[in-house]
Design a protein around this motif. Structure first.
Motif, short mmCIF file in Angstrom:
data_model
loop_
_atom_site.label_atom_id
_atom_site.label_comp_id
_atom_site.label_asym_id
_atom_site.label_seq_id
_atom_site.Cartn_x
_atom_site.Cartn_y
_atom_site.Cartn_z
N HIS A 267 -5.81 12.19 0.42
CA HIS A 267 -4.75 11.00 -0.14
C HIS A 267 -5.37 9.82 -0.52
O HIS A 267 -6.92 9.74 -0.25
CB HIS A 267 -4.00 10.49 1.11
N VAL A 268 -4.77 9.15 -1.45
CA VAL A 268 -5.40 7.93 -1.97
C VAL A 268 -4.50 6.79 -1.84
O VAL A 268 -3.38 6.89 -2.15
CB VAL A 268 -5.97 8.23 -3.38
N ALA A 269 -5.08 5.58 -1.56
CA ALA A 269 -4.23 4.47 -1.33
C ALA A 269 -4.12 3.38 -2.72
O ALA A 269 -5.07 3.63 -3.35
CB ALA A 269 -4.82 3.47 -0.30
N LEU A 270 -2.76 3.36 -3.25
CA LEU A 270 -2.54 2.73 -4.51
C LEU A 270 -1.94 1.32 -3.77
O LEU A 270 -1.23 1.42 -2.81
CB LEU A 270 -1.84 3.17 -5.39
N PHE A 271 -1.95 0.23 -4.56
CA PHE A 271 -1.49 -1.01 -4.22
C PHE A 271 -0.73 -1.48 -5.41
O PHE A 271 -1.04 -1.63 -6.36
CB PHE A 271 -2.37 -1.92 -3.97
N VAL A 272 0.71 -1.31 -4.96
CA VAL A 272 1.78 -1.56 -6.00
C VAL A 272 2.41 -3.16 -6.01
O VAL A 272 2.70 -3.30 -4.94
CB VAL A 272 3.03 -0.65 -5.78
N PRO A 273 2.43 -3.84 -6.98
CA PRO A 273 2.85 -5.17 -6.73
C PRO A 273 4.61 -5.16 -6.70
O PRO A 273 4.87 -4.03 -7.05
CB PRO A 273 2.79 -5.70 -8.55
N ILE A 274 4.98 -5.84 -5.53
CA ILE A 274 6.27 -6.13 -5.34
C ILE A 274 6.92 -7.17 -5.63
O ILE A 274 8.27 -7.63 -5.78
CB ILE A 274 6.36 -5.78 -3.81
N ALA A 275 5.84 -8.45 -5.64
CA ALA A 275 6.55 -9.72 -5.95
C ALA A 275 5.44 -10.82 -6.23
O ALA A 275 4.32 -10.75 -5.69
CB ALA A 275 7.57 -10.12 -4.87
N SER A 276 5.89 -11.69 -7.02
CA SER A 276 5.18 -13.11 -7.16
C SER A 276 5.77 -14.01 -6.20
O SER A 276 6.99 -14.38 -6.73
CB SER A 276 4.82 -13.50 -8.36
N ARG B 149 0.78 -1.16 -0.08
CA ARG B 149 0.06 0.06 0.03
C ARG B 149 1.11 1.16 0.11
O ARG B 149 1.69 1.58 0.93
CB ARG B 149 -0.84 0.14 1.18
N GLU B 150 0.84 2.13 -0.99
CA GLU B 150 1.27 3.49 -0.82
C GLU B 150 0.47 4.53 -1.06
O GLU B 150 -0.59 4.50 -1.68
CB GLU B 150 2.08 3.57 -2.52
N MET B 151 0.48 5.52 -0.41
CA MET B 151 -0.47 6.70 -0.14
C MET B 151 0.20 7.90 -1.13
O MET B 151 1.14 8.08 -0.93
CB MET B 151 -0.35 7.06 1.33
N THR B 152 -0.81 8.29 -1.67
CA THR B 152 -0.33 9.38 -2.81
C THR B 152 -1.29 10.52 -2.49
O THR B 152 -2.63 10.42 -2.46
CB THR B 152 -0.15 9.04 -4.17
N GLY B 153 -0.67 11.77 -2.63
CA GLY B 153 -1.71 12.91 -2.45
C GLY B 153 -2.66 13.06 -3.92
O GLY B 153 -2.06 12.55 -4.92
N GLU B 154 -3.73 13.72 -3.57
CA GLU B 154 -4.60 14.17 -4.48
C GLU B 154 -4.41 15.50 -5.09
O GLU B 154 -4.04 16.50 -4.08
CB GLU B 154 -6.01 13.65 -4.41
N ASP B 155 -4.78 16.09 -6.13
CA ASP B 155 -4.63 17.37 -6.41
C ASP B 155 -5.70 18.41 -5.84
O ASP B 155 -5.28 19.51 -5.36
CB ASP B 155 -5.23 17.46 -8.16
N GLY B 156 -6.96 17.73 -5.42
CA GLY B 156 -7.81 18.53 -4.36
C GLY B 156 -7.77 18.53 -3.11
O GLY B 156 -8.24 18.97 -2.25
N GLY B 157 -6.71 17.80 -2.64
CA GLY B 157 -6.27 17.69 -1.26
C GLY B 157 -6.59 16.13 -0.88
O GLY B 157 -7.49 15.44 -1.42
#
Length: 113
Positions: free
Chosen positions: A30-39, A20-28
Motif C-alpha cells: 500500500h501507499v499513502a496519498l494525502f488528498v486535499p479536503i478543505a482550506s 490520508r488515503e491508502m491505495t494499493g500498488e500493482d506489485g502488492g
C-alpha cells in the motif's frame, strides 16, 4: 485540551487540510496519498523544537498547536499544510466540549543532513 477558547478574530492563518488515503500498488503493498479536503482559517502556534537522529540523519522536530473551527473529519494521521510546511496531525480534540473549536497537536520534521 488545555488551551482556552480563542476569539474568532485570531484565526488568521490560512491552512489546507489533507486526508490520508491508502491505495494499493500493482506489485502488492500500500501507499499513502494525502488528498486535499478543505482550506480553512486557523491559528498556528509553535510549541517546542528538538534535534535528534532519524533514518541515519540529523532531524529537527517542531511541535505546533493548531486551532480551527470544529470539524469532525480531521483525525490523527492527516496533514495540515501551513505556508508550504507539512504538519502531521498527532491528536485532534474538541477544545471546549461544545463542538465550536478543534485543537490539533501537530509535528513537523525537517532533515538537516
Amino acid at each position: 485540551m488545555s488551551e482556552r477558547v480563542p476569539p474568532i478574530g485570531t484565526l488568521t492563518d490560512r491552512v489546507q487540510l489533507r486526508r490520508r488515503e491508502m491505495t494499493g500498488e500493482d506489485g502488492g503493498g500500500h501507499v499513502a496519498l494525502f488528498v486535499p479536503i478543505a482550506s480553512v482559517w486557523a491559528r498556528v502556534r509553535s510549541l517546542s523544537g528538538r534535534q535528534g537522529m532519524s533514518a541515519d540523519g540529523r532531524a529537527v522536530e517542531i511541535s505546533h498547536s493548531v486551532v480551527l473551527r470544529f470539524r469532525s473529519d480531521v483525525s490523527p494521521g492527516d496533514r495540515i499544510v501551513y505556508r508550504g510546511r507539512t504538519l502531521d496531525v498527532v491528536s485532534a480534540g474538541d477544545l471546549n466540549g461544545q463542538r465550536t473549536f478543534l485543537s490539533c497537536t501537530c509535528n513537523e520534521t525537517s532533515f538537516t543532513g
